[in-house]
Write an enzyme that holds these catalytic residues in place. Structure first.
Site, mmCIF file in Angstrom:
data_model
loop_
_atom_site.group_PDB
_atom_site.id
_atom_site.type_symbol
_atom_site.label_atom_id
_atom_site.label_comp_id
_atom_site.label_asym_id
_atom_site.label_seq_id
_atom_site.Cartn_x
_atom_site.Cartn_y
_atom_site.Cartn_z
ATOM 1 N N GLU A 118 -6.181 -7.920 -1.037
ATOM 2 C CA GLU A 118 -6.784 -7.919 0.296
ATOM 3 C C GLU A 118 -8.276 -7.666 0.149
ATOM 4 O O GLU A 118 -8.708 -6.527 -0.059
ATOM 5 C CB GLU A 118 -6.166 -6.842 1.197
ATOM 6 C CG GLU A 118 -4.737 -7.104 1.592
ATOM 7 C CD GLU A 118 -4.208 -6.066 2.577
ATOM 8 O OE1 GLU A 118 -5.026 -5.317 3.171
ATOM 9 O OE2 GLU A 118 -2.972 -5.982 2.743
ATOM 10 N N GLU A 172 0.825 -1.211 0.000
ATOM 11 C CA GLU A 172 0.000 0.000 0.000
ATOM 12 C C GLU A 172 0.864 1.268 0.000
ATOM 13 O O GLU A 172 0.591 2.232 0.705
ATOM 14 C CB GLU A 172 -0.963 -0.008 1.189
ATOM 15 C CG GLU A 172 -1.998 -1.110 1.099
ATOM 16 C CD GLU A 172 -3.056 -1.052 2.183
ATOM 17 O OE1 GLU A 172 -4.193 -1.478 1.929
ATOM 18 O OE2 GLU A 172 -2.751 -0.584 3.296
#
Length: 587
Positions: free
Chosen positions: A236, A158
């Site tokens: 995710e 991320e």
């Protein structure tokens, strides 16, 4: 024949299209003897792959000292997955987020006052390279083209939420390749254009993947427009959420709603279910969000996942299995015998001692003119006590802490003056110093967990950093007591106990039947609990977690020693062992 895994217009395993149906499980959040149980349940649900992060701060807790044994034996975890015919996705990024202390970065990095993590800052990259050299000696031989189960690795995590330093991402990838990474690599970011753009490299170099919990159809459509002829993957798929201390409830998500989103993802591509099994933030390993206010995460990482914190099947498990069966044949898999949950009942306190009276057995004071941070003192986690003499009797009209993290309890002559937390730190206090010649101040500061997300990663130094101001001047001459509490056997219970002060409480649990259990900390204020010298995590009366999970593997037949470090001076003469977890859905 050598196995292959490739990224083209789809994922290809040995030249044939392959749909990744993975579940996230962190080996370091689960006892090693429970790994097989959790992985078999993953396979029985229909998954073909397990995904895990790799926490740098656990594998290199002290600079140059590496640990890959016990619950940190990543090689054994990966080989176990392979023995169960599961593939593996490894995310060895220096930073993992994961609601884990400092996002998995070692605290000792912050001893460097100029540290800039997650950039090409030379000292940071030097540490990363030295760590990766050791780590990839383990990972590289376990890749699929070397007859191992690893099919993908992730470069960073991320990064689009943190920065856009393409040189940093490229340098990480080069280090991974230099140390033997041969499988395809990915990045994972939020599904929005800005996050994907900032956090990824060219799609032909590293496949961008998405992280989200809802809105699958829209996110996937946007991805397909941006990355033509590239496989779609949600790295995710958030099926629940994490809890922070002080939240009004344990976060949960409707099982059928999550299952419908899973179907939408699998209709278009591949998925990693985050989390399949969350586990526990044992010790001081919970992370925190530090945005507008500090929000440390609770000890449980249940996450309302597919399996509970203690590994039980949930409604989501059965709903997800139904959906997965629409996309692949699920073979019958026999589960292992399940661990019993045992209510061992009430246990009375045996001994107790105040922190101030056993302080010298726990830590040797470091003297310095001005207060030093936790990192400057080579301490990573836990508590630190600052002690000084304020001098003669007088009225102090204005006293305040300058630059301190995260929670400070202030005592003068063993009397509690104030507790300040996060944004309260720095509030002015008035105090009467009543002893004629000498008045002792003790400031007990707790590291509540370094931020694992957001722009403040370089500002996570803990302790009293700026000092103490008394009536407009700085106060000097301090003793520092490091209280990482890494050997709780040093507590001397033969010494004196005083009410309403931080203290240690000792209990003994005699058992014959073995099983998982949960310690109910109702009636205590705030602190940590040790079972047979193992720190099982924090408790805090603000909730939403009221009980701490104790895996069977931390217990033994016969006598078990439980020590509670309670910082608020709130206690009962007993603790209770329950057979039910303690995450309140509503407070």
């Amino acid at each position: 024949m050598t196995n292959t895994f490739e990224i083209k217009d789809d994922f290809y395993l040995n030249k044939k299209p392959f749909k990744i149906i993975a579940g996230g499980m962190h080996y370091f959040r689960t006892m090693k003897d429970s790994w097989k149980d959790r992985l078999i349940k993953l396979k029985a649900m229909g998954c073909n792959t397990v995904e895990t992060y790799v926490p740098w701060n656990m594998h290199e807790a002290k600079k140059g000292v590496y640990a890959f044994n016990g619950n940190l034996d990543i090689k054994a975890f990966i080989e176990l997955a392979q023995s169960l015919e599961l593939f593996v996705i490894v995310r060895p990024s220096p930073y993992i987020c994961a609601e884990w202390e400092f996002g998995g970065l070692p605290a000792w990095l912050l001893k460097d006052p100029g540290m800039k993590v997650r950039t090409v800052y030379k000292p940071f990259m030097k540490h990363v390279k030295e760590y990766f050299e050791v780590l990839f000696k383990i990972l590289a031989p376990l890749q699929i083209d070397q007859d191992g189960p690893i099919i993908l690795m992730q470069i960073e995590n991320e990064y689009g939420y943190y920065g856009n330093d393409k040189e940093y991402l490229s340098t990480l990838l080069k280090i991974m390749r230099d140390f033997g990474t041969t499988v395809p690599v990915v990045t994972s970011d939020g599904p929005w254009g800005e996050a994907l753009d900032a956090g990824s490299l060219l799609a032909d170099v590293s496949l961008p993947t998405m992280n989200f919990g809802t809105g699958a159809k829209e996110h996937i459509e946007n991805f397909k427009e941006k990355y033509v002829n590239k496989p779609v993957m949600c790295m995710e798929f958030w099926v629940g959420w994490f809890d922070a201390w002080g939240d009004d409830r344990h976060h949960t998500r409707d099982a059928s709603d999550a299952a419908n989103e899973l179907r939408d993802i699998l209709n278009e591509g591949s998925v990693n279910i985050y989390m399949f099994h969350g586990g526990t933030n044992f010790g001081f390993m919970n992370g925190a969000n530090d945005l507008e206010e500090l929000k440390p995460d609770v000890t449980s990482y249940d996450y309302d996942a597919i399996l509970t914190e203690c590994g039980d099947l949930t409604e989501k498990y059965y709903e997800f299995k139904k959906v997965i069966s629409e996309f692949t044949e699920i073979k019958e898999v026999e589960l292992l015998p399940q661990t019993h949950k045992i209510a061992y009942g009430r246990v009375a306190v045996l001994d107790k001692v105040s922190l101030f009276n056993t302080l010298e057995t726990l830590s040797s004071p470091v003297k310095h003119n001005y207060p030093l941070s936790m990192e400057e003192l080579n301490q990573n986690y836990g508590y630190i006590l600052y002690r000084s003499d304020l001098g003669d009797a007088r009225r102090v009209e204005k006293m305040y802490l300058l630059e301190a993290n995260d929670r400070a309890q202030i005592f003068v002559n063993n009397n509690h003056i104030a507790t300040q937390y996060d944004q309260e730190i720095g509030q002015h206090l008035s105090v009467d110093l009543e002893q004629e010649k000498s008045n002792r101040i003790d400031i007990l500061i707790e590291n509540m967990g370094r931020a694992n997300f957001g722009p403040k990663l370089n500002a996570q130094r803990k302790g009293l950093k700026g000092g103490l101001v008394i009536d407009n001047h700085g106060h000097y001459n301090w003793e520092h007591y490091n209280l990482e509490l890494d050997d709780i056997n040093k507590v001397d219970f033969s010494r004196e106990y005083e009410d309403h002060l931080p203290a240690f409480y000792k209990f003994e649990l005699e058992i014959e039947c073995m099983g998982d259990t949960f310690i109910d900390m109702t009636g205590f204020g705030k602190g940590v609990v040790f079972i047979n010298n193992v720190n099982i995590g924090r408790y805090w009366e603000v909730g939403p977690q009221t009980k701490l999970y104790v895996p069977e593997s931390l217990l033994k037949k016969g006598k078990n020693t439980i020590i509670v470090f309670e910082t608020e001076g709130k206690s009962k003469n007993e603790i209770y062992f329950s057979d039910r977890p303690g995450l309140d859905k509503q407070k």
